[in-house]
Motif scaffolding. Structure first.
Motif, PDB file in Angstrom:
ATOM      1  N   LEU A 200      75.554 -14.393 -19.451  1.00 46.86           N
ATOM      2  CA  LEU A 200      76.173 -14.821 -20.697  1.00 46.86           C
ATOM      3  C   LEU A 200      76.085 -13.708 -21.726  1.00 46.86           C
ATOM      4  O   LEU A 200      75.061 -13.031 -21.831  1.00 46.86           O
ATOM      5  CB  LEU A 200      75.479 -16.065 -21.263  1.00 46.86           C
ATOM      6  N   VAL A 201      77.158 -13.523 -22.487  1.00 49.27           N
ATOM      7  CA  VAL A 201      77.167 -12.623 -23.642  1.00 49.27           C
ATOM      8  C   VAL A 201      77.598 -13.475 -24.829  1.00 49.27           C
ATOM      9  O   VAL A 201      78.729 -13.982 -24.860  1.00 49.27           O
ATOM     10  CB  VAL A 201      78.131 -11.435 -23.443  1.00 49.27           C
ATOM     11  N   VAL A 202      76.693 -13.656 -25.777  1.00 40.30           N
ATOM     12  CA  VAL A 202      76.965 -14.514 -26.931  1.00 40.30           C
ATOM     13  C   VAL A 202      77.382 -13.637 -28.108  1.00 40.30           C
ATOM     14  O   VAL A 202      76.677 -12.687 -28.468  1.00 40.30           O
ATOM     15  CB  VAL A 202      75.733 -15.352 -27.308  1.00 40.30           C
ATOM     16  N   ILE A 203      78.547 -13.976 -28.693  1.00 38.28           N
ATOM     17  CA  ILE A 203      79.108 -13.207 -29.807  1.00 38.28           C
ATOM     18  C   ILE A 203      79.125 -14.070 -31.057  1.00 38.28           C
ATOM     19  O   ILE A 203      79.517 -15.243 -31.008  1.00 38.28           O
ATOM     20  CB  ILE A 203      80.558 -12.760 -29.509  1.00 38.28           C
ATOM     21  N   VAL A 209      74.918 -11.126 -30.141  1.00 37.38           N
ATOM     22  CA  VAL A 209      73.635 -11.563 -30.695  1.00 37.38           C
ATOM     23  C   VAL A 209      72.616 -11.877 -29.598  1.00 37.38           C
ATOM     24  O   VAL A 209      71.416 -11.917 -29.851  1.00 37.38           O
ATOM     25  CB  VAL A 209      73.807 -12.783 -31.612  1.00 37.38           C
ATOM     26  N   GLN A 210      73.102 -12.108 -28.373  1.00 35.40           N
ATOM     27  CA  GLN A 210      72.193 -12.388 -27.268  1.00 35.40           C
ATOM     28  C   GLN A 210      72.960 -12.261 -25.971  1.00 35.40           C
ATOM     29  O   GLN A 210      74.153 -12.561 -25.907  1.00 35.40           O
ATOM     30  CB  GLN A 210      71.609 -13.800 -27.388  1.00 35.40           C
ATOM     31  N   GLN A 211      72.290 -11.805 -24.921  1.00 36.65           N
ATOM     32  CA  GLN A 211      72.896 -11.781 -23.599  1.00 36.65           C
ATOM     33  C   GLN A 211      71.815 -11.850 -22.537  1.00 36.65           C
ATOM     34  O   GLN A 211      70.650 -11.531 -22.784  1.00 36.65           O
ATOM     35  CB  GLN A 211      73.769 -10.539 -23.405  1.00 36.65           C
ATOM     36  N   GLY A 212      72.192 -12.297 -21.349  1.00 31.06           N
ATOM     37  CA  GLY A 212      71.249 -12.398 -20.252  1.00 31.06           C
ATOM     38  C   GLY A 212      71.684 -13.469 -19.275  1.00 31.06           C
ATOM     39  O   GLY A 212      72.718 -14.122 -19.452  1.00 31.06           O
ATOM     40  N   PRO A 213      70.898 -13.694 -18.220  1.00 31.66           N
ATOM     41  CA  PRO A 213      71.208 -14.769 -17.273  1.00 31.66           C
ATOM     42  C   PRO A 213      71.214 -16.116 -17.996  1.00 31.66           C
ATOM     43  O   PRO A 213      70.484 -16.299 -18.981  1.00 31.66           O
ATOM     44  CB  PRO A 213      70.052 -14.691 -16.264  1.00 31.66           C
ATOM     45  N   GLU A 216      67.815 -17.746 -18.807  1.00 34.45           N
ATOM     46  CA  GLU A 216      67.024 -17.045 -19.822  1.00 34.45           C
ATOM     47  C   GLU A 216      67.563 -17.308 -21.221  1.00 34.45           C
ATOM     48  O   GLU A 216      66.794 -17.541 -22.166  1.00 34.45           O
ATOM     49  CB  GLU A 216      67.026 -15.536 -19.527  1.00 34.45           C
ATOM     50  N   VAL A 217      68.883 -17.284 -21.375  1.00 35.14           N
ATOM     51  CA  VAL A 217      69.483 -17.565 -22.686  1.00 35.14           C
ATOM     52  C   VAL A 217      69.171 -18.998 -23.107  1.00 35.14           C
ATOM     53  O   VAL A 217      68.837 -19.256 -24.274  1.00 35.14           O
ATOM     54  CB  VAL A 217      71.005 -17.327 -22.648  1.00 35.14           C
ATOM     55  N   ALA A 218      69.254 -19.932 -22.164  1.00 34.75           N
ATOM     56  CA  ALA A 218      68.968 -21.332 -22.485  1.00 34.75           C
ATOM     57  C   ALA A 218      67.502 -21.540 -22.835  1.00 34.75           C
ATOM     58  O   ALA A 218      67.170 -22.367 -23.688  1.00 34.75           O
ATOM     59  CB  ALA A 218      69.354 -22.218 -21.298  1.00 34.75           C
ATOM     60  N   ARG A 219      66.623 -20.785 -22.191  1.00 32.00           N
ATOM     61  CA  ARG A 219      65.185 -20.974 -22.421  1.00 32.00           C
ATOM     62  C   ARG A 219      64.727 -20.306 -23.703  1.00 32.00           C
ATOM     63  O   ARG A 219      63.795 -20.787 -24.362  1.00 32.00           O
ATOM     64  CB  ARG A 219      64.409 -20.394 -21.228  1.00 32.00           C
TER      65      ARG A 219
END
Length: 343
Positions: A200-203, A209-213, A216-219
């Motif tokens: 995921l790449v969050v824009i 602002v955040q990226q990762g599997p 991991e993003v959910a946690r």
């Protein structure tokens, strides 16, 4: 990386500046609130929106100087954009024909792809005769027919009803797993992203602002938007080893940290009481009910106080507690239900 891009698009009231890398065979989902720049990024990759700066490189070749029609890209639009006057087979064969592939070969390719997506029997149908799920699969087959090195999906499930979406989401995941190029998916639906994407790449506001599997993003959400997306209460404060101090409230956690930290916990972990509970749980505070709403099978209570949180309770608990907006109550969350991590 199969795709290596820095996408800079400058407009009078908005600037997108996004660095994006996608490996061959990987599905990356762009997530973000409305206006964050997700669709702008997708259109820039496709050549439909010009770059103000940056670059797009695909398998080592610069794409940004090329017009949209010369890029080895397949795209599935939100409303699919199937040609209404062509049959399903002709829709899928259209891309190869535009690339100069002989008619018979293009039709063979189209027939193979329709068979792969389970629509061989609908080859002679017109788009108006298709269900939403069938139209989505035809659009995917058409995008794959040009043998793209990069596949772009713009809200590919948004036009489907909830029941169809569940089935098509699972099918789409299998089709994407068979694609050996890079895939970029734009969606506002966290479930679509969690199921379909490897990363995921969050824009927000045109920047990452955040990226990762997904797990991991959910946690470990790092913004309020991400926390709401994955259904968590999120607060930023200062950890002192015993917990995280948020304003005047110290939230005890199961982790021992020092320095700037986030603390997150699910709304279902928040317990509500009409009066101060016996035993005084460690994480206990008074709050005011700002609002009450249905949330799935439960009830979501909006609380304001030393920290603003959501609490999810059952309809039976709501009746038992006799809660109303404006009421002052006690709220608590167990330390074992919280999760703290460095900010």
């Amino acid at each position: 990386m199969s795709l290596d891009a820095r996408l800079v698009v400058t407009r009078p009231a908005f600037t997108l500046d996004l660095t994006l890398g996608v490996r061959a065979g990987e599905v990356v989902a762009l997530l973000g609130p409305n206006g964050a720049g997700k669709t702008t990024a997708l259109r820039a990759l496709a050549g439909l929106t010009p770059l103000s700066g940056g670059h797009i490189t695909l398998r080592g070749r610069p794409l940004h100087p090329l017009p949209a029609e010369s890029r080895p890209i397949g795209m599935v639009f939100q409303d699919y954009l199937l040609f209404p006057h062509l049959t399903v087979l002709e829709n899928v064969a259209f891309g190869p024909r535009c690339q100069g592939v002989p008619k018979a070969e293009a039709r063979r390719t189209a027939a193979e792809l329709l068979d792969r997506v389970g629509l061989a029997e609908r080859a002679a149908a017109r788009p108006r005769q298709l269900s939403g799920g069938q139209a989505q699969r035809v659009a995917l087959a058409r995008a794959l027919a040009v043998r793209p090195e990069l596949l772009l999906l713009d809200e590919p499930l948004a036009a489907l009803d909830a029941h169809t979406r569940l089935r098509i989401r699972s099918q789409l995941r299998r089709h994407l797993a068979d694609f050996d190029g890079a895939t970029v998916l734009v969606t506002h639906d966290p479930l679509d992203a969690m199921v379909l994407a490897d990363r995921l790449v969050v824009i927000e506001h045109g920047a990452v602002v955040q990226q990762g599997p997904p797990a991991e993003v959910a946690r470990r959400p790092r913004t309020d938007y991400v926390a709401r997306l994955v259904g968590l209460n999120l607060h930023r404060g200062t950890a002192d080893g015993a917990g995280v101090k948020v304003g005047e409230l110290l939230l005890h956690t199961s982790e021992h940290l020092t320095g700037p930290a986030f603390v997150a916990f699910p709304p279902a972990a928040v317990a509500l009481y009409r009066t101060r509970p016996d035993g005084s749980p460690r994480n206990l505070w008074q709050a005011r009910i700002e609002g009450i709403e249905r949330h799935g099978d439960n009830v979501r209570v909006h609380l304001d106080g030393p920290v603003a949180v959501f609490a999810d309770i059952t309809p039976a608990a709501l009746a038992d507690l006799d809660l109303t907006a404006g009421q002052h109550i006690w709220a608590s969350v167990k330390a074992t239900e919280t999760h703290a991590y460095p900010a």
